[in-house]
Structures are given as C-alpha cells and as structure tokens.
Motif scaffolding. Structure first.
Motif: not given
Length: 260
Positions: A107-111
C-alpha cells in the motif's frame, strides 16, 4: 503497461510536459485499465485485472482530488502486479503521508507511485522553486497539480527549496509528520502539541480562523540541543473536524547549519 514502469516513464511515454496535460483516466486507459465510478461502502477504491486489462473502481462520492489519488494508487498496484491483481483499498490505505517503507509495503508503494505520478519530482521542484513553505504556497501547488492540500504540503516539504516539516495533529495530539530529507536527524518533532502553538488554538477553538504564517519559538515544535535559541515559522490550517495541518519552516537556516 510493462512491469516496473515508473511514473516518470509513463509521463515520457505519453508525451506529458505539464500538470495541465494530466488526465488520470486517459493515463489509466493507456495502461490498459478502465475507470468506473460507483458508490462504494466497503472500500474507497479497488482494482481487478488479468493479463493486459484491468478495471479500477473509485467512490463517486469522494472529492475529485481523492478520486484522482485513488486512481493513481490503483495504477501503482497494477504496475506492481501486472498480469493478475485484485485489491480493495480502504481510506486509511489511500494516505499520501504513508510513504515510508514502501519497498516492503504494497500500500505504501502504491501511494509512492501515486504521489510521483500526480506530482513528478522535476515538474514539482520547478513549480515550487524558491517558494516560502506556507499554506498559500501549498494551496497554489495543490490547485496546479489537482491534488489535496495534504498531498501538496508533503511534496512541498519533500522537494521544496527550504528545510521544513509538515505535521498533522488532532484532539488526541500528534498524528504524523513528514520532513525535508536534508533536515538533521537530531531535530525531532515533539509528540505533544504545544499550548502556545497556532495548531493547538485551532484544535481547541473551532471558531478561530487561521492567522496565516506566524513566528514561534522553535522549541514549541521540535527538540534538540540549542533549540531554545531560535524561532521557526508556523502556518497551520484545519483540514477536518478537530484535525490541523501545520507547516513548520526554517526561514533562517543558521541554526541548522550549526547542528550539522
């Protein structure tokens, strides 16, 4: 979309040279993803894809800025999991401040993908060059790149010309912060919101209007040896009921030079 494509590479492939040219739905289509708008209750956005095609669904009741970030976030998942993907993302997953440890957190990577897709470093640095780290600057950049004030504030602190920190706080106190990468690690953000700060006044007095940038003692916001000897500029605004966003800016960098 090829595997491991970068946001910058996507801009180059599509020939985009200005934030005005960014149509996030067209970018999604270019990547093989169709965007649909539905009223979502169990999540804020989702993506389902297989092979070279995907469908991104976003909450039609969300703000335009949130919808754009949601689409970019789901494209981040599509870039990671090209071939087959199924993800439902909650509002707390779609947070531009959740960028840390993005190499180990999907999720952090997608953000991070979304932030860099909507606010490419080169273009953002050019737009923000020499700007004071204030909410007026962040608001201008938010309008230009069509993102939320929070997202623009984080990017301004991350890529701006001056050392600064953005802090979010509420009735329970400190929530999160993001700092300029060159700010000395010895400068630590206080976990208690000072009663002498503008942020505390805005949190506790719902009828109070933001006064704009004001000079405050640095020790009201950060701690390190010698902090009591200088001041910083604080600019705080409400971003929700009982929630305040604050930009803390070192207009005079002399004190930081001494720390280094």
């Amino acid at each position: 979309m090829r595997r491991n494509i970068t946001p910058e590479g996507l801009w180059q492939q599509m020939g985009i040279v200005s934030p005005d040219d960014v149509d996030i739905e067209v970018m999604a289509y270019f990547c093989g993803a169709r965007v649909k708008y539905r009223e979502l209750t169990s999540c804020a956005a989702r993506i389902v894809g297989k092979g070279s095609k995907a469908i991104i669904t976003v909450d039609r009741t969300a703000s335009i800025e949130r919808q754009r970030f949601s689409i970019a976030h789901e494209l981040g998942h599509w870039a990671q999991d090209r071939g087959q993907v199924s993800a439902s993302c909650r509002s707390k997953d779609l947070a531009p401040f959740k960028l840390k440890d993005y190499q180990d957190d999907r999720e952090a990577a997608a953000n991070r993908f979304a932030v860099e897709l909507l606010m490419p470093a080169q273009l953002f640095m050019k737009a923000a060059q020499g700007m004071a780290v204030t909410m007026a600057s962040a608001s201008y950049l938010a309008r230009q790149f069509r993102v939320s004030l929070t997202a623009a504030s984080i990017r301004l602190v991350e890529l701006g010309s001056f050392p600064a920190i953005v802090v979010c706080s509420n009735l329970q106190g400190y929530r999160w912060s993001w700092r300029h990468p060159e700010l000395p690690l010895s400068v630590r953000v206080n976990r208690l919101i000072s009663r002498h700060s503008v942020a505390h006044s805005l949190i506790t007095n719902a009828g109070l209007a933001s006064p704009g940038p004001v000079t405050v003692d640095a020790e009201e916001w950060v701690s390190h040896p010698g902090v009591e000897e200088y001041v910083v500029v604080e600019d705080s605004v409400r971003i929700g009921r009982g929630t305040v966003l604050s930009l803390i800016w070192w207009e005079d960098e002399t004190s930081l030079v001494k720390l280094e």
